[in-house]
Design a protein around this motif. Structure first.
Motif, PDB file in Angstrom:
ATOM      1  N   MET A   1       4.064   3.418   1.346  1.00  0.00           N
ATOM      2  CA  MET A   1       3.155   4.511   1.712  1.00  0.00           C
ATOM      3  C   MET A   1       1.747   3.979   1.921  1.00  0.00           C
ATOM      4  N   ASN A   2       1.085   4.474   2.954  1.00  0.00           N
ATOM      5  CA  ASN A   2      -0.341   4.251   3.154  1.00  0.00           C
ATOM      6  C   ASN A   2      -1.077   5.519   2.760  1.00  0.00           C
ATOM      7  N   ALA A   3      -2.030   5.412   1.872  1.00  0.00           N
ATOM      8  CA  ALA A   3      -2.756   6.595   1.413  1.00  0.00           C
ATOM      9  C   ALA A   3      -4.225   6.264   1.229  1.00  0.00           C
ATOM     10  N   LYS A   4      -5.073   7.241   1.581  1.00  0.00           N
ATOM     11  CA  LYS A   4      -6.507   7.095   1.374  1.00  0.00           C
ATOM     12  C   LYS A   4      -6.910   7.903   0.147  1.00  0.00           C
ATOM     13  N   LYS A  27      -2.547  -1.961  -8.958  1.00  0.00           N
ATOM     14  CA  LYS A  27      -1.375  -2.673  -9.476  1.00  0.00           C
ATOM     15  C   LYS A  27      -0.092  -1.935  -9.086  1.00  0.00           C
ATOM     16  N   VAL A  28      -0.115  -0.601  -9.127  1.00  0.00           N
ATOM     17  CA  VAL A  28       1.041   0.185  -8.685  1.00  0.00           C
ATOM     18  C   VAL A  28       1.357  -0.119  -7.226  1.00  0.00           C
ATOM     19  N   ALA A  29       0.328  -0.155  -6.383  1.00  0.00           N
ATOM     20  CA  ALA A  29       0.537  -0.448  -4.965  1.00  0.00           C
ATOM     21  C   ALA A  29       1.165  -1.827  -4.782  1.00  0.00           C
ATOM     22  N   GLU A  30       0.698  -2.789  -5.558  1.00  0.00           N
ATOM     23  CA  GLU A  30       1.237  -4.149  -5.458  1.00  0.00           C
ATOM     24  C   GLU A  30       2.704  -4.200  -5.878  1.00  0.00           C
ATOM     25  N   VAL A  31       3.029  -3.564  -6.995  1.00  0.00           N
ATOM     26  CA  VAL A  31       4.382  -3.640  -7.543  1.00  0.00           C
ATOM     27  C   VAL A  31       5.380  -2.859  -6.696  1.00  0.00           C
ATOM     28  N   TYR A  32       4.953  -1.711  -6.162  1.00  0.00           N
ATOM     29  CA  TYR A  32       5.878  -0.823  -5.449  1.00  0.00           C
ATOM     30  C   TYR A  32       5.767  -0.919  -3.929  1.00  0.00           C
ATOM     31  N   GLY A  33       4.902  -1.786  -3.434  1.00  0.00           N
ATOM     32  CA  GLY A  33       4.844  -2.009  -2.000  1.00  0.00           C
ATOM     33  C   GLY A  33       4.111  -0.948  -1.204  1.00  0.00           C
ATOM     34  N   HIS A  34       3.105  -0.327  -1.796  1.00  0.00           N
ATOM     35  CA  HIS A  34       2.293   0.673  -1.095  1.00  0.00           C
ATOM     36  C   HIS A  34       0.948   0.067  -0.697  1.00  0.00           C
ATOM     37  N   GLN A  35       0.224   0.804   0.132  1.00  0.00           N
ATOM     38  CA  GLN A  35      -1.134   0.401   0.489  1.00  0.00           C
ATOM     39  C   GLN A  35      -2.066   1.579   0.243  1.00  0.00           C
ATOM     40  N   CYS A 349      -8.135  -3.111 -31.230  1.00  0.00           N
ATOM     41  CA  CYS A 349      -9.132  -2.287 -30.534  1.00  0.00           C
ATOM     42  C   CYS A 349      -9.586  -2.999 -29.265  1.00  0.00           C
ATOM     43  N   LEU A 350      -9.471  -2.311 -28.139  1.00  0.00           N
ATOM     44  CA  LEU A 350      -9.806  -2.887 -26.842  1.00  0.00           C
ATOM     45  C   LEU A 350     -11.047  -2.230 -26.255  1.00  0.00           C
ATOM     46  N   HIS A 351     -11.780  -2.995 -25.445  1.00  0.00           N
ATOM     47  CA  HIS A 351     -12.851  -2.425 -24.650  1.00  0.00           C
ATOM     48  C   HIS A 351     -12.249  -1.672 -23.452  1.00  0.00           C
ATOM     49  N   THR A 352     -13.088  -0.968 -22.742  1.00  0.00           N
ATOM     50  CA  THR A 352     -12.643  -0.164 -21.605  1.00  0.00           C
ATOM     51  C   THR A 352     -11.882  -1.010 -20.588  1.00  0.00           C
ATOM     52  N   ASP A 353     -12.485  -2.113 -20.170  1.00  0.00           N
ATOM     53  CA  ASP A 353     -11.844  -2.935 -19.142  1.00  0.00           C
ATOM     54  C   ASP A 353     -10.587  -3.624 -19.670  1.00  0.00           C
ATOM     55  N   GLU A 354     -10.574  -3.936 -20.957  1.00  0.00           N
ATOM     56  CA  GLU A 354      -9.385  -4.560 -21.546  1.00  0.00           C
ATOM     57  C   GLU A 354      -8.211  -3.584 -21.581  1.00  0.00           C
ATOM     58  N   MET A 355      -8.491  -2.317 -21.864  1.00  0.00           N
ATOM     59  CA  MET A 355      -7.414  -1.324 -21.845  1.00  0.00           C
ATOM     60  C   MET A 355      -6.886  -1.148 -20.426  1.00  0.00           C
ATOM     61  N   GLY A 356      -7.766  -1.150 -19.442  1.00  0.00           N
ATOM     62  CA  GLY A 356      -7.308  -1.094 -18.056  1.00  0.00           C
ATOM     63  C   GLY A 356      -6.430  -2.260 -17.701  1.00  0.00           C
ATOM     64  N   ASP A 357      -6.836  -3.457 -18.144  1.00  0.00           N
ATOM     65  CA  ASP A 357      -6.029  -4.654 -17.906  1.00  0.00           C
ATOM     66  C   ASP A 357      -4.656  -4.530 -18.580  1.00  0.00           C
ATOM     67  N   LYS A 358      -4.637  -4.019 -19.801  1.00  0.00           N
ATOM     68  CA  LYS A 358      -3.391  -3.886 -20.546  1.00  0.00           C
ATOM     69  C   LYS A 358      -2.430  -2.935 -19.816  1.00  0.00           C
ATOM     70  N   ILE A 359      -2.923  -1.773 -19.403  1.00  0.00           N
ATOM     71  CA  ILE A 359      -2.049  -0.812 -18.718  1.00  0.00           C
ATOM     72  C   ILE A 359      -1.546  -1.416 -17.407  1.00  0.00           C
ATOM     73  N   ALA A 360      -2.421  -2.058 -16.661  1.00  0.00           N
ATOM     74  CA  ALA A 360      -2.002  -2.672 -15.391  1.00  0.00           C
ATOM     75  C   ALA A 360      -0.925  -3.723 -15.627  1.00  0.00           C
ATOM     76  N   SER A 361      -1.039  -4.468 -16.710  1.00  0.00           N
ATOM     77  CA  SER A 361      -0.057  -5.526 -16.997  1.00  0.00           C
ATOM     78  C   SER A 361       1.312  -4.956 -17.349  1.00  0.00           C
ATOM     79  N   LEU A 362       1.348  -3.693 -17.766  1.00  0.00           N
ATOM     80  CA  LEU A 362       2.597  -3.061 -18.186  1.00  0.00           C
ATOM     81  C   LEU A 362       3.265  -2.272 -17.055  1.00  0.00           C
ATOM     82  N   ILE A 363       2.662  -2.261 -15.870  1.00  0.00           N
ATOM     83  CA  ILE A 363       3.269  -1.582 -14.721  1.00  0.00           C
ATOM     84  C   ILE A 363       4.422  -2.428 -14.204  1.00  0.00           C
ATOM     85  N   ARG A 364       5.604  -1.848 -14.180  1.00  0.00           N
ATOM     86  CA  ARG A 364       6.789  -2.617 -13.781  1.00  0.00           C
ATOM     87  C   ARG A 364       7.543  -1.837 -12.712  1.00  0.00           C
TER      88      ARG A 364
END
Length: 364
Positions: A1-4, A27-35, A349-364
């Motif tokens: 899917m292409n989405a703006k 990260k979702v776009a990368e894993v699932y092939g969207h743009q 305890c994570l900082h804001t950007d670290e929590m974002g990194d953690k969630i992105a790393s768990l996208i499968r």
């Protein structure tokens, strides 16, 4: 899917938490092939500072051209920000009301889900917290007191302020239909909240909601008064499935639900129009006191991004992936400061950007 996707970072912690939600979407776009393409625009206090008004025509046009809008928090503290020295129609929140109206966003969804790992943060008694709850608030967004005629005048030497509460049949009908459709995909129970013992607008509300529910035989409808509902939400929130109500009541009750869920930092929201378009934002405020410190909780905004995938882009698997990633992060002990429990071992305890990194790393 292409989405703006148009992003409105907003004020306070808004830019920080929106950045993490965008990171997860990428990260979702990368894993699932969207743009997904992203366009950033201003609204709220930052727009006042840049352009002299909380919402510009250019921002409205950008939002209208998008498939969905992802927004952070707007505004500041009343009494502490120069924005609140302006007339009401020039303040940050006026931009949000205008944007909702301009985009035809009539339906606000605010889910309140108590994660098992956060039950100690729930202020309700332990037996209720152990049971857990999962409530969907469906709030009408374009009618009621917030949009009725208003004036302040002097009468017999005294200032008198008047706000008008107006609801049309069609406004009630479409929000009731949306609530029933959502209930059909959940547990089939709708609680319609009003003040029909006092207000004519609520009596019309109750009449129309009852009529709409007859077209949804799989839905069990009950009516409740707003004061009773406020009490029942703290007594036993697990009795509710879908709660549908008018603009001001929904504003108040959804904030109550946010508190009993443990943290505003965990609660997403969606504002929808009659097609698939929607605006997605966290339920909490801009928290200017912690802005720029990289300690805000981005999970509500990340979960709002999951709602964006589910409701506007119809990407159910991808939305599930984000929600599963958040649940896994909590289950494995990762927290931001607002949901951290210092007396519990094994938590990080994570900082804001670290929590974002953690969630992105768990996208499968």
């Amino acid at each position: 899917m292409n989405a703006k996707i148009v992003t409105i970072p907003g004020d306070g912690i808004g830019p920080e938490i929106v950045a993490e939600a965008q990171k997860v979407l990428e990260k979702v776009a990368e894993v699932y092939g969207h743009q997904f393409t992203f366009e950033k625009v201003l609204m709220g206090g930052c727009s006042i500072d840049a352009y002299g008004e909380p919402l510009t025509d250019a921002t409205v046009a950008a939002c209208q051209s998008a498939d969905a809008v992802l927004m952070g928090s707007i505004g500041g503290k009343v009494g502490q920000s120069h924005w609140y020295e302006l007339p009401p129609e020039k303040r940050p929140e006026a931009g949000l009301l205008k944007l909702r109206k301009s985009l035809g966003l009539f339906c606000n969804l605010r889910p309140a889900h108590l994660y098992p790992e956060l039950r100690r943060a729930c202020p309700l008694r332990e037996s209720i917290a152990e049971q857990g709850f999962d409530v969907m608030m469906v709030r009408e967004l374009t009618g009621g007191l917030y949009f009725g005629a208003r004036k302040t005048e002097t009468v017999d030497g005294e200032e008198v302020a008047t706000d008008t509460l107006v609801y049309h049949d069609y406004e009630i009908r479409r929000i009731a239909k949306k609530a029933c459709e959502i209930a059909e995909k959940r547990h089939g129970h709708v609680t319609s909240v009003d003040k029909a013992n006092v207000l004519d607008s609520s009596r019309l509300w109750r009449k129309v909601v009852t009529e709409v529910a007859t077209a949804h035989p799989g839905v069990q409808l009950e009516h409740a008064l707003v004061d009773s509902t406020a009490m029942q939400l703290v007594r036993n929130p697990g009795q509710f499935d879908v709660v549908v109500t008018e603009n001001m009541f929904g504003d108040i009750l959804s904030d109550e639900m946010a508190e009993i869920a443990g943290s505003l930092g965990m609660l997403p929201s969606a504002s929808l129009r009659e097609d698939s378009f929607g605006l997605y934002e966290p339920s909490g405020g801009s928290a200017p006191d912690i802005a720029g410190q990289n300690i805000a909780n981005p999970l509500a905004t990340i979960l709002s991004a999951a709602m964006l995938l589910r409701y506007s882009l119809n990407l159910t698997k991808e939305a599930d992936a984000i929600e599963d990633a958040v649940a896994e992060a909590l289950r494995t002990g990762f927290r931001t400061g607002d949901i951290m429990e210092d007396d519990v071992e094994g938590l990080t305890c994570l900082h804001t950007d670290e929590m974002g990194d953690k969630i992105a790393s768990l996208i499968r």
